[in-house]
Motif scaffolding. Structure first.
Motif, mmCIF file in Angstrom:
data_model
loop_
_atom_site.group_PDB
_atom_site.id
_atom_site.type_symbol
_atom_site.label_atom_id
_atom_site.label_comp_id
_atom_site.label_asym_id
_atom_site.label_seq_id
_atom_site.Cartn_x
_atom_site.Cartn_y
_atom_site.Cartn_z
ATOM 1 N N ARG A 375 0.832 -1.212 0.000
ATOM 2 C CA ARG A 375 0.000 0.000 0.000
ATOM 3 C C ARG A 375 0.865 1.260 0.000
ATOM 4 O O ARG A 375 0.572 2.241 -0.685
ATOM 5 N N MET A 376 1.954 1.213 0.791
ATOM 6 C CA MET A 376 2.861 2.370 0.834
ATOM 7 C C MET A 376 3.504 2.594 -0.526
ATOM 8 O O MET A 376 3.634 3.724 -0.986
ATOM 9 N N LYS A 377 3.898 1.479 -1.173
ATOM 10 C CA LYS A 377 4.504 1.598 -2.502
ATOM 11 C C LYS A 377 3.506 2.169 -3.507
ATOM 12 O O LYS A 377 3.867 2.977 -4.358
ATOM 13 N N ALA A 378 2.227 1.749 -3.372
ATOM 14 C CA ALA A 378 1.181 2.254 -4.275
ATOM 15 C C ALA A 378 1.046 3.774 -4.142
ATOM 16 O O ALA A 378 0.887 4.487 -5.139
ATOM 17 N N ILE A 379 1.139 4.267 -2.882
ATOM 18 C CA ILE A 379 1.040 5.715 -2.643
ATOM 19 C C ILE A 379 2.219 6.434 -3.292
ATOM 20 O O ILE A 379 2.044 7.429 -4.004
ATOM 21 N N VAL A 380 3.429 5.909 -3.075
ATOM 22 C CA VAL A 380 4.633 6.555 -3.631
ATOM 23 C C VAL A 380 4.604 6.527 -5.157
ATOM 24 O O VAL A 380 4.929 7.517 -5.811
ATOM 25 N N LEU A 381 4.171 5.392 -5.730
ATOM 26 C CA LEU A 381 4.142 5.272 -7.195
ATOM 27 C C LEU A 381 3.049 6.117 -7.837
ATOM 28 O O LEU A 381 3.051 6.325 -9.053
ATOM 29 N N SER A 382 2.106 6.616 -7.018
ATOM 30 C CA SER A 382 1.062 7.514 -7.530
ATOM 31 C C SER A 382 1.532 8.970 -7.548
ATOM 32 O O SER A 382 0.821 9.851 -8.012
ATOM 33 N N MET A 383 2.730 9.208 -7.017
ATOM 34 C CA MET A 383 3.310 10.558 -7.071
ATOM 35 C C MET A 383 3.977 10.758 -8.438
ATOM 36 O O MET A 383 4.409 9.797 -9.069
ATOM 37 N N GLU A 387 7.493 14.959 -7.686
ATOM 38 C CA GLU A 387 7.073 14.890 -6.275
ATOM 39 C C GLU A 387 7.932 13.900 -5.492
ATOM 40 O O GLU A 387 8.258 14.139 -4.332
ATOM 41 N N ARG A 388 8.293 12.794 -6.143
ATOM 42 C CA ARG A 388 9.127 11.805 -5.462
ATOM 43 C C ARG A 388 10.513 12.357 -5.162
ATOM 44 O O ARG A 388 11.100 12.082 -4.130
ATOM 45 N N GLU A 389 11.019 13.155 -6.099
ATOM 46 C CA GLU A 389 12.357 13.724 -5.929
ATOM 47 C C GLU A 389 12.355 14.938 -4.993
ATOM 48 O O GLU A 389 13.372 15.245 -4.372
ATOM 49 N N ASN A 390 11.204 15.621 -4.911
ATOM 50 C CA ASN A 390 11.102 16.827 -4.063
ATOM 51 C C ASN A 390 9.869 16.726 -3.163
ATOM 52 O O ASN A 390 8.840 17.376 -3.423
ATOM 53 N N PRO A 391 9.931 15.892 -2.117
ATOM 54 C CA PRO A 391 8.753 15.681 -1.256
ATOM 55 C C PRO A 391 8.182 16.959 -0.637
ATOM 56 O O PRO A 391 6.994 17.013 -0.321
ATOM 57 N N ILE A 394 4.862 18.596 -1.982
ATOM 58 C CA ILE A 394 3.570 17.874 -1.936
ATOM 59 C C ILE A 394 2.584 18.633 -1.036
ATOM 60 O O ILE A 394 2.575 18.486 0.185
ATOM 61 N N SER A 395 1.772 19.447 -1.660
ATOM 62 C CA SER A 395 0.772 20.259 -0.948
ATOM 63 C C SER A 395 -0.467 19.422 -0.636
ATOM 64 O O SER A 395 -0.552 18.254 -1.032
ATOM 65 N N GLN A 396 -1.449 20.023 0.033
ATOM 66 C CA GLN A 396 -2.669 19.300 0.385
ATOM 67 C C GLN A 396 -3.437 18.847 -0.850
ATOM 68 O O GLN A 396 -3.972 17.745 -0.901
ATOM 69 N N SER A 397 -3.499 19.712 -1.865
ATOM 70 C CA SER A 397 -4.230 19.346 -3.095
ATOM 71 C C SER A 397 -3.533 18.184 -3.812
ATOM 72 O O SER A 397 -4.179 17.289 -4.353
ATOM 73 N N ARG A 398 -2.194 18.206 -3.776
ATOM 74 C CA ARG A 398 -1.438 17.104 -4.384
ATOM 75 C C ARG A 398 -1.690 15.804 -3.612
ATOM 76 O O ARG A 398 -1.777 14.721 -4.180
ATOM 77 N N ARG A 399 -1.765 15.921 -2.289
ATOM 78 C CA ARG A 399 -2.017 14.735 -1.451
ATOM 79 C C ARG A 399 -3.364 14.102 -1.791
ATOM 80 O O ARG A 399 -3.487 12.877 -1.829
ATOM 81 N N LYS A 400 -4.353 14.946 -2.028
ATOM 82 C CA LYS A 400 -5.693 14.430 -2.385
ATOM 83 C C LYS A 400 -5.629 13.681 -3.714
ATOM 84 O O LYS A 400 -6.245 12.631 -3.888
ATOM 85 N N ARG A 401 -4.875 14.236 -4.677
ATOM 86 C CA ARG A 401 -4.731 13.577 -5.976
ATOM 87 C C ARG A 401 -4.013 12.243 -5.837
ATOM 88 O O ARG A 401 -4.391 11.231 -6.436
ATOM 89 N N ILE A 402 -2.949 12.204 -4.991
ATOM 90 C CA ILE A 402 -2.178 10.971 -4.756
ATOM 91 C C ILE A 402 -3.078 9.910 -4.108
ATOM 92 O O ILE A 402 -3.026 8.730 -4.460
#
Length: 475
Positions: A375-383, A387-391, A394-402
């Motif tokens: 599940r954690m990998k699924a979250i990271v791979l949805s970035m 975003e993965r290179e510059n955590p 990751i704003s709130q709107s980006r978090r909702k999309r992820i």
């Protein structure tokens, strides 16, 4: 692990001694009563238990122990020493022939895991001893036994010698050794047939193979989950074939582990390997001293270090250390790190190898579900790659999309990002020589990070149980 029940009982008995400044003979007798019960419940042979208890009692009641400054610690050391001796004392290795090829016969009952274990040993000696094994399929009776060995050979990219199931196992063994000599293979592993029980036909066939193959090793493969019966099987095979060593399989299963403590004493033959999983690299040499440490809750740092050296890419580890030092560790590295740690085995088993961690409240309840990692990998791979290179972006709107992209709740995405940031800070401190992070991780029992993780896991389980009970009542 197979010894969890035994470990808990023995630790409780030892803890009472640790708390006492002075120890009397009565205290030792009470502790040994607890030890006797713990060993019998773990399915250890009663004769072995009696002998073990007598040896420990004899040494522990000596005046030089009881009158010493820390008798409790000395008695625990005696228990550890005798437990190590009971399981063989020293680590036994494979006896390689001076003139190759070395021939190893795999024997045992049907269902013990001989075929898979043959593949595991072949994989182990190739990696650790630079050997070039040949697997020989001499089990012509069990349906698909030959195909199973061939599949294992394909997975390991290793040759398998077979003449089909219409040729006698004795001829297959002989021709297999000839093939090894012809092709320059320096180790031959003969996978022989098993039966559902020890019988005369089986033993006659194995004796005939032994005569023609003249093996350096005869490994008896025993299923640890069969308990006391495993000891009886080992005794029968040893009397008729004079086995050179034992391989215990399924030691990671829900078993009481008594076979591992009894076999060495009953047969006089060493346990050489233990299988702790289905994968072809899930095999370890059996170290009696390390196993005694694990049983008594003292951890096993040597095995942990060996696992790390074997499963963690050294170059990647150096690159990661550099990234931690210059604070450029990102989610791509996080995923790499997760993959490398998961290669070492279940996280809860790794944690228990750290000395003192077995005594941490709630750790026995800790079970890291592999699905959580997925599940954690699924979250990271949805970035996005950015975003993965510059955590930090990751704003709130980006978090909702992820969250939508990974199919996970927003709260899980927030939790993962928080954990990532905390881990990054802690590892950055440690890489710069500040080990306060280690205290936060391992220290203070339930207040340490791992303690909190264990307690949170328990809380979530209890919450799920309550929900199930409510649904049942409604129905």
């Amino acid at each position: 692990m197979a010894f969890e029940g035994l470990t808990e009982r023995l630790q409780n008995a030892m803890t009472k001694l640790r708390r006492k400044g002075k120890v009397s003979e009565a205290d030792v007798r009470e502790m040994m009563r607890e030890v006797r019960l713990a060993l019998l419940e773990a399915d250890v042979n009663f004769k072995v238990v009696k002998e073990f208890v007598n040896k420990v009692s004899e040494r522990a009641i000596g005046t030089e122990v009881l009158d010493s400054l820390s008798p409790g610690q000395q008695i625990i050391k005696i228990v550890n020493d005798e437990l190590t001796e009971l399981m063989g004392g020293e680590t036994a290795t494979i006896n390689y022939s001076v003139k190759p090829p070395t021939v190893v016969m795999m024997v045992g009952l049907q269902g013990a895991g001989k075929t898979t274990t043959a593949g595991k040993i072949a994989n182990y000696v190739r990696k650790n001893d630079n050997k070039r094994p040949l697997l020989v399929a001499a089990d012509i009776y069990r349906p698909a036994a030959i195909q199973q060995l061939q599949t294992i050979g394909n997975q390991l990219d290793m040759p398998v010698f077979t003449l089909g199931d219409q040729v006698s196992p004795v001829e297959i063994a002989q021709k297999g050794i000839e093939e090894a000599v012809r092709t320059g293979r320096d180790l031959v592993l003969i996978d022989t047939a098993g039966r559902l029980h020890v019988d005369e036909n089986l033993m006659t066939e194995l004796s005939d193979i032994k005569k023609i193959a003249e093996p350096s090793e005869i490994f008896l493969v025993v299923d640890a989950m069969t308990g006391q019966d495993a000891v009886n099987v080992a005794k029968s095979f040893n009397e008729q074939l004079d086995v050179t060593g034992v391989v215990l399989t399924k030691l990671d299963g829900d078993t009481r582990g008594g076979a591992a403590l009894s076999i060495r004493s009953v047969t006089g033959k060493p346990i050489k390997f233990v299988g702790q999983g289905e994968k072809l690299d899930a095999l370890e040499p059996f170290h009696p001293d390390r196993m005694a440490n694990r049983i008594l809750g003292m951890g096993d740092m040597l095995t942990l270090i060996e696992k790390a050296q074997q499963d963690i890419d050294e170059k990647k580890a150096e690159e990661m250390a550099e990234k931690l030092r210059d604070n450029s560790f990102d989610f791509n590295d996080f995923i790499d790190q997760m993959d490398q740690v998961s290669n070492m085995g279940p996280l809860e088993d790794i944690i228990k190898m750290i000395p003192g961690m077995n005594n941490m409240p709630g750790l026995d309840q800790l079970q890291i579900d592999p699905k959580d990692t997925a599940r954690m990998k699924a979250i990271v791979l949805s970035m996005t790659p950015k975003e993965r290179e510059n955590p930090d972006i990751i704003s709130q709107s980006r978090r909702k999309r992820i969250a939508k992209g990974s199919g996970r709740p927003l709260v899980e995405v927030n939790r993962l990002i928080k954990q990532f940031n905390e881990s990054k800070k802690m590892m950055n401190k440690m890489s710069n020589g500040n080990f306060q992070g280690m205290d936060n991780l391992f220290g203070n029992g339930v207040k340490g990070k791992l303690g909190k993780l264990a307690m949170n896991q328990m809380a979530r389980k209890n919450k799920k149980k309550k929900k199930k009970n409510v649904r049942k009542k409604k129905k």
